[in-house]
Design a protein around this motif. Structure first.
Motif, short mmCIF file in Angstrom:
data_model
loop_
_atom_site.label_atom_id
_atom_site.label_comp_id
_atom_site.label_asym_id
_atom_site.label_seq_id
_atom_site.Cartn_x
_atom_site.Cartn_y
_atom_site.Cartn_z
N LEU A 218 -0.37 0.59 -1.07
CA LEU A 218 1.14 0.39 -0.01
C LEU A 218 2.31 -0.16 -1.59
O LEU A 218 1.99 -1.04 -2.23
N ASN A 219 4.13 -0.31 -1.30
CA ASN A 219 4.94 0.05 -1.64
C ASN A 219 5.19 -1.44 -0.65
O ASN A 219 5.69 -1.40 0.18
N ALA A 220 5.60 -2.77 -1.55
CA ALA A 220 6.13 -4.05 -0.54
C ALA A 220 7.22 -4.24 -1.41
O ALA A 220 7.21 -4.17 -2.66
N LEU A 243 6.33 -2.52 -8.88
CA LEU A 243 7.32 -0.61 -9.87
C LEU A 243 8.35 -0.86 -10.47
O LEU A 243 9.00 -1.51 -10.89
N ALA A 244 8.59 0.57 -10.88
CA ALA A 244 9.78 0.92 -11.90
C ALA A 244 10.48 0.10 -11.14
O ALA A 244 11.92 -0.15 -11.52
N LEU A 245 10.38 0.29 -9.44
CA LEU A 245 12.22 0.10 -8.78
C LEU A 245 11.93 -1.47 -8.65
O LEU A 245 10.86 -2.19 -8.45
N SER A 250 3.14 -2.63 -6.25
CA SER A 250 2.33 -1.60 -5.21
C SER A 250 1.20 -2.61 -5.36
O SER A 250 0.74 -3.68 -5.72
N VAL A 251 0.64 -2.87 -4.00
CA VAL A 251 -0.10 -3.80 -3.32
C VAL A 251 -1.78 -2.54 -2.75
O VAL A 251 -1.46 -1.68 -2.49
#
Ligand code: PRT
Ligand code: ZN
Length: 285
Positions: A218-220, A243-245, A250-251
């Motif tokens: 997931l993205n946290a 993440l690049a953002l 990312s978990v």
């Protein structure tokens, strides 16, 4: 080279699932025609196909080294065997049931009554424990019709969904035991066989663990990262990658099936996005 013999049910509710778990453990059976015996091509193991009721005795006699049966069948056999692992399928319970219009209050009702069953041993133990004298009528198959045809006052049988009882005008009044398929073995075995059985069990456990767990990604949002990590009861600690953002990570982790929806709910509350859930092929814990 030594090999182990594992007995499974020839045809019935346990057969397919027993074969599935063996196949998922990476064991390839040749001449799988299920006549009497199949040999594995890539593991020192032979499968014997038997009636489930015969399996405990075959193990006790040393004809088979291990086997898969329902706990009810083991209990009924009275054989002194070791349960190596519960396998999580063929779940059911053994219960006493009476006519649904009967005003049942407690086990004393069964005093002096006639009870039909295919599991007289388990029933007798329960009756003795409750100091009840009842007449046990042993019948094999279609136990549920025994009260309707006037053969018995009550039945003691396997219940799963309960629909068989319902459609025969019966109600479940006492649960005597829960059951599921188990891997059994004899307490005595040569060291060579024990080693092979341990390897088999190791693989089986990897299959069972993978069935009970899912891999999640997931993205946290970084500001909630700690909350999100705490919400995941992972194997050890989740993997966290940036993440690049900026401000997001990312978990990755593993979640048990039982906690699954509850965990997902918490993750969403903490702003997790793009949650992916992936089945696990094998899991070595
Ligand atoms: O020929 P063999 O002796 O090998 O097979 P079997 O006829 O004795 O056994 P089988 O294949 O019917 O069942 C094997 C094992 O599956 C049982 O010993 C239980 O451990 C397990 N099991 C799990 C069940 C059920 N669920 C089940 N629902 N065994 C039987 N039932 C029958 C039950 O007898 C009753 O008639 O299903 C009916 C009840 O189901 P519900 O869903 O209507 O409540
Ligand atoms: Zn049987």
């Amino acid at each position: 080279m030594e090999k182990i013999k594992i007995a499974i049910q020839k045809s019935g509710r346990l057969s397919e699932k027993s074969l599935d778990i063996i196949a998922e453990a990476g064991i390839n059976l040749i001449n799988g025609s299920r006549k009497l015996i199949s040999l594995a091509s890539n593991f020192p193991l032979e499968i014997l196909y038997l009636r489930d009721d015969d399996i405990p005795q075959y193990i006790a006699d040393g004809v088979a080294d291990a086997g898969i049966v329902g706990e009810n069948v083991l209990a009924e056999s009275g054989a002194q065997l070791k349960v190596l692992e519960r396998l999580g399928f063929a779940r059911c319970r053994l219960s006493l049931a009476v006519n649904k219009s009967l005003d049942y209050s407690d086990p004393e009702y069964f005093e002096g009554k006639r009870i039909a069953t295919s599991f007289p041993g388990i029933l007798k133990t329960w009756l003795d424990k409750n100091k009840i004298n009842a007449e046990i009528h042993v019948i094999n198959g279609s136990v549920e019709i025994a009260t309707g045809i006037g053969l018995a006052d009550a039945i003691f049988d396997i219940v799963s969904s309960g629909s068989t009882l319902l459609s025969n005008g019966l109600k479940e009044v006492e649960k005597v035991m829960d059951s599921e398929a188990v891997l059994l073995t004899s307490p005595e075995m040569s060291d060579g066989k024990r080693e092979i059985l341990d390897e088999f069990l190791f693989r089986l456990r990897a299959v069972l663990a993978s069935r009970n767990n899912k891999y999640i990604l997931l993205n946290a949002p970084d500001e909630n990262l700690d909350n999100i990590i705490n919400a995941i009861p992972g194997m050890k600690s989740p993997t966290v990658l940036p993440l690049a953002l900026k401000g997001w990570s990312s978990v990755h982790s593993v979640v048990n099936e039982n906690d699954f929806w509850q965990v997902i709910g918490k993750l969403r509350d903490f702003g997790a996005e793009g949650i992916l859930v992936i089945p696990i092929e094998k899991m070595i814990v």
